[in-house]
Design a protein around this motif. Structure first.
Motif, PDB file in Angstrom:
ATOM      1  N   GLY A 155      35.163  42.380  -2.793  1.00 46.58           N
ATOM      2  CA  GLY A 155      36.351  41.280  -2.878  1.00 46.58           C
ATOM      3  C   GLY A 155      37.189  42.121  -0.903  1.00 46.58           C
ATOM      4  O   GLY A 155      37.555  40.920  -0.366  1.00 46.58           O
ATOM      5  N   VAL A 156      37.417  43.523  -0.948  1.00 42.38           N
ATOM      6  CA  VAL A 156      38.297  43.584   0.297  1.00 42.38           C
ATOM      7  C   VAL A 156      37.650  43.351   1.640  1.00 42.38           C
ATOM      8  O   VAL A 156      36.127  43.262   1.823  1.00 42.38           O
ATOM      9  N   THR A 157      38.618  42.867   2.704  1.00 42.37           N
ATOM     10  CA  THR A 157      38.208  42.464   4.221  1.00 42.37           C
ATOM     11  C   THR A 157      39.535  43.396   4.743  1.00 42.37           C
ATOM     12  O   THR A 157      40.451  43.181   4.741  1.00 42.37           O
ATOM     13  N   LYS A 184      39.334  39.239  -0.791  1.00 40.68           N
ATOM     14  CA  LYS A 184      38.563  37.375  -0.324  1.00 40.68           C
ATOM     15  C   LYS A 184      38.683  36.920  -1.615  1.00 40.68           C
ATOM     16  O   LYS A 184      37.835  36.791  -2.139  1.00 40.68           O
ATOM     17  N   LEU A 185      39.322  35.616  -2.054  1.00 35.78           N
ATOM     18  CA  LEU A 185      39.477  34.928  -3.064  1.00 35.78           C
ATOM     19  C   LEU A 185      38.622  33.501  -2.371  1.00 35.78           C
ATOM     20  O   LEU A 185      39.719  32.670  -1.893  1.00 35.78           O
ATOM     21  N   ASP A 186      37.567  32.924  -3.059  1.00 37.32           N
ATOM     22  CA  ASP A 186      37.774  31.685  -2.863  1.00 37.32           C
ATOM     23  C   ASP A 186      37.455  31.019  -1.436  1.00 37.32           C
ATOM     24  O   ASP A 186      38.756  29.610  -1.162  1.00 37.32           O
ATOM     25  N   GLU A 187      37.019  31.865  -0.593  1.00 29.67           N
ATOM     26  CA  GLU A 187      37.040  31.654   0.759  1.00 29.67           C
ATOM     27  C   GLU A 187      38.418  32.021   1.819  1.00 29.67           C
ATOM     28  O   GLU A 187      38.842  31.167   3.081  1.00 29.67           O
ATOM     29  N   HIS A 188      39.579  31.956   0.319  1.00 28.27           N
ATOM     30  CA  HIS A 188      40.690  32.196   1.559  1.00 28.27           C
ATOM     31  C   HIS A 188      40.996  34.113   1.415  1.00 28.27           C
ATOM     32  O   HIS A 188      40.574  34.540   0.566  1.00 28.27           O
ATOM     33  N   ILE A 189      41.948  34.156   3.112  1.00 21.55           N
ATOM     34  CA  ILE A 189      41.349  35.213   3.214  1.00 21.55           C
ATOM     35  C   ILE A 189      43.068  36.095   2.249  1.00 21.55           C
ATOM     36  O   ILE A 189      44.106  34.740   3.245  1.00 21.55           O
ATOM     37  N   ILE A 190      43.307  36.753   1.689  1.00 20.31           N
ATOM     38  CA  ILE A 190      44.877  37.158   1.241  1.00 20.31           C
ATOM     39  C   ILE A 190      45.035  38.468   1.839  1.00 20.31           C
ATOM     40  O   ILE A 190      44.694  39.380   1.623  1.00 20.31           O
ATOM     41  N   PRO A 191      46.531  39.032   2.949  1.00 22.84           N
ATOM     42  CA  PRO A 191      46.677  39.947   2.816  1.00 22.84           C
ATOM     43  C   PRO A 191      47.402  40.456   1.098  1.00 22.84           C
ATOM     44  O   PRO A 191      48.202  40.148   0.689  1.00 22.84           O
ATOM     45  N   LYS A 229      42.257  41.421 -17.589  1.00 26.86           N
ATOM     46  CA  LYS A 229      41.540  41.900 -17.243  1.00 26.86           C
ATOM     47  C   LYS A 229      40.496  41.327 -17.061  1.00 26.86           C
ATOM     48  O   LYS A 229      39.662  41.470 -17.246  1.00 26.86           O
ATOM     49  N   LEU A 230      40.514  42.302 -15.585  1.00 30.68           N
ATOM     50  CA  LEU A 230      39.578  41.371 -14.415  1.00 30.68           C
ATOM     51  C   LEU A 230      38.461  42.502 -14.000  1.00 30.68           C
ATOM     52  O   LEU A 230      39.264  44.194 -13.609  1.00 30.68           O
ATOM     53  N   ASP A 231      37.163  41.750 -13.995  1.00 31.28           N
ATOM     54  CA  ASP A 231      36.530  42.724 -13.035  1.00 31.28           C
ATOM     55  C   ASP A 231      36.518  41.782 -11.579  1.00 31.28           C
ATOM     56  O   ASP A 231      35.809  40.743 -11.809  1.00 31.28           O
ATOM     57  N   PRO A 232      36.384  43.247 -10.891  1.00 34.50           N
ATOM     58  CA  PRO A 232      35.642  42.436  -9.668  1.00 34.50           C
ATOM     59  C   PRO A 232      34.630  41.727  -9.347  1.00 34.50           C
ATOM     60  O   PRO A 232      34.988  41.259  -8.610  1.00 34.50           O
ATOM     61  N   SER A 233      33.290  42.908  -9.858  1.00 34.32           N
ATOM     62  CA  SER A 233      32.608  42.722  -9.247  1.00 34.32           C
ATOM     63  C   SER A 233      31.657  41.181 -10.107  1.00 34.32           C
ATOM     64  O   SER A 233      31.474  40.029  -8.818  1.00 34.32           O
ATOM     65  N   LYS A 234      33.118  40.427 -10.964  1.00 35.55           N
ATOM     66  CA  LYS A 234      32.665  39.098 -11.341  1.00 35.55           C
ATOM     67  C   LYS A 234      33.642  38.079 -10.533  1.00 35.55           C
ATOM     68  O   LYS A 234      33.211  37.444  -9.989  1.00 35.55           O
ATOM     69  N   VAL A 235      35.443  38.754  -9.906  1.00 33.91           N
ATOM     70  CA  VAL A 235      35.777  38.096  -9.679  1.00 33.91           C
ATOM     71  C   VAL A 235      34.803  37.386  -8.743  1.00 33.91           C
ATOM     72  O   VAL A 235      35.462  36.038  -8.263  1.00 33.91           O
ATOM     73  N   PHE A 236      34.704  37.958  -7.498  1.00 32.98           N
ATOM     74  CA  PHE A 236      34.283  38.349  -6.170  1.00 32.98           C
ATOM     75  C   PHE A 236      32.412  38.301  -6.092  1.00 32.98           C
ATOM     76  O   PHE A 236      31.982  38.518  -5.481  1.00 32.98           O
ATOM     77  N   ARG A 237      31.683  37.470  -7.116  1.00 36.52           N
ATOM     78  CA  ARG A 237      30.573  37.422  -7.168  1.00 36.52           C
ATOM     79  C   ARG A 237      29.802  36.113  -6.730  1.00 36.52           C
ATOM     80  O   ARG A 237      30.870  35.021  -5.959  1.00 36.52           O
ATOM     81  N   SER A 238      29.439  36.193  -6.039  1.00 34.36           N
ATOM     82  CA  SER A 238      27.864  35.258  -4.679  1.00 34.36           C
ATOM     83  C   SER A 238      28.737  33.779  -6.131  1.00 34.36           C
ATOM     84  O   SER A 238      28.071  34.105  -6.659  1.00 34.36           O
ATOM     85  N   LYS A 239      28.390  32.811  -5.279  1.00 33.96           N
ATOM     86  CA  LYS A 239      28.290  31.566  -5.535  1.00 33.96           C
ATOM     87  C   LYS A 239      26.728  31.286  -5.628  1.00 33.96           C
ATOM     88  O   LYS A 239      26.874  30.549  -6.775  1.00 33.96           O
ATOM     89  N   ASN A 240      26.085  31.449  -5.002  1.00 38.25           N
ATOM     90  CA  ASN A 240      24.324  31.811  -5.918  1.00 38.25           C
ATOM     91  C   ASN A 240      24.187  32.616  -6.809  1.00 38.25           C
ATOM     92  O   ASN A 240      23.724  33.436  -6.689  1.00 38.25           O
ATOM     93  N   LYS A 241      24.141  32.063  -7.632  1.00 40.18           N
ATOM     94  CA  LYS A 241      24.485  32.840  -9.267  1.00 40.18           C
ATOM     95  C   LYS A 241      22.752  32.466  -9.232  1.00 40.18           C
ATOM     96  O   LYS A 241      22.330  31.384  -9.461  1.00 40.18           O
TER      97      LYS A 241
END
Length: 300
Positions: A33-35, A82-89, A245-257
């Motif tokens: 998720g880091v950009t 990047k969360l749901d197409e929104h970039i958050i500093p 307990k957040l898992d970054p790999s799940k939070v930023f997983r692609s929508k094409n599951k």
């Protein structure tokens, strides 16, 4: 020479930036998720700028601070998520340039006659102890310079503990929170710089060194992007109630599951659902309970 922002991905191609960031750029760029990992390049300070600062402030700059400014006149590195197409500093690591390494003034906090000053807020009830050095003073006993404004959450300060003329060996790095309480960070600038880098510039990371710790919101980010020097005691058991307990790999997983078909459990024979034909009621009851308990676990 003007300041230049290094575009994302270029940090690793420039050896001097790699040395300056202690290789943290590659770690961030490989995190989920880091950009927009960006470093604002700054030219080295000239020696006469350091001498001018020392003469103006009547303070001898510590050698490690001098060496830092001779490599880069200040430091600023940022990164976003990047969360749901929104970039958050999110992350921000900064050290003021020499021109902005200014002294905390003792002037009035309000433009009113007889208004209180920082020196009026002195509280000598909590002095040095075995596990905590003597805190800085807002009056002439200490000389305080701002290294980082921490995006408004406090101030990281270079503190000369003996007043003017100030000697380099009398310096420490302290954090001044928004309530104007002091918190010790490190003995040297070099040690503080390592803390800054290894904590990834996460929001409010300096509060991890206070008695009240980081905020619940900051804990969320700490749980997703653990600092290299991460102390697991920061997330105590009592805070588990409000820390997801957040898992970054799940939070930023692609929508094409990729849909994975669920495996069906073993099908019981039809005869197994019926009880014995005999009049043994208790046996029938216990059999049906055991089969339902083993074949169909109850979700809580």
């Amino acid at each position: 020479m003007e300041e230049e922002a290094s575009p994302p991905g270029l940090g690793c191609s420039k050896p001097h930036l790699e040395k300056l960031t202690l290789g943290i750029t590659r770690i961030l760029e490989s995190s989920p998720g880091v950009t927009e990992v960006t470093i604002i390049e700054k030219p080295p300070a000239e020696r006469h700028m350091i001498s001018s600062w020392e003469q103006k402030n009547n303070c001898v700059m510590p050698e490690d601070v001098k060496n830092f400014y001779l490599m880069t006149n200040g430091f600023h590195m940022t990164w976003s998520v990047k969360l749901d197409e929104h970039i958050i500093p999110l992350g921000s690591m900064a050290i003021n340039s020499i021109s902005k390494l200014t002294q905390l003034t003792q002037s009035s906090m309000y433009s009113l006659p007889n208004a209180p000053t920082l020196a009026d807020l002195e509280d000598d009830t909590h002095e040095a102890s075995d596990d905590q050095p003597e805190k800085p003073h807002f009056d002439s006993r200490s000389v305080i310079f701002e290294l980082d404004s921490c995006n408004g959450s406090g101030k990281v300060c270079l503190v000369y503990k003996s007043g003017k003329p100030a000697l380099a060996e009398d310096t420490e790095i302290w954090f001044l929170d928004r309530a104007l309480y002091w918190h010790f960070l490190t003995d040297t600038f070099t040690a503080y710089y390592r803390l800054l880098i290894t904590h990834l510039g996460l929001p409010q990371w300096q509060y991890a060194f206070t008695s009240y710790g980081i905020s619940p919101q900051a804990k969320q980010w700490f749980s997703m992007y653990k600092p290299i020097t991460y102390n697991t005691n920061l997330l105590t058991e009592e805070t588990d109630s409000f820390v997801n307990k957040l898992d970054p790999s799940k939070v930023f997983r692609s929508k094409n599951k990729i849909v994975i078909p669920k495996k069906k459990g073993p099908v019981q024979p039809a005869g197994g659902q019926k009880g014995p034909s005999g009049p043994s009621g208790p046996s029938t009851s216990s059999t049906s309970k055991s089969s339902s308990g083993s074949g169909n676990p109850i979700r809580k």
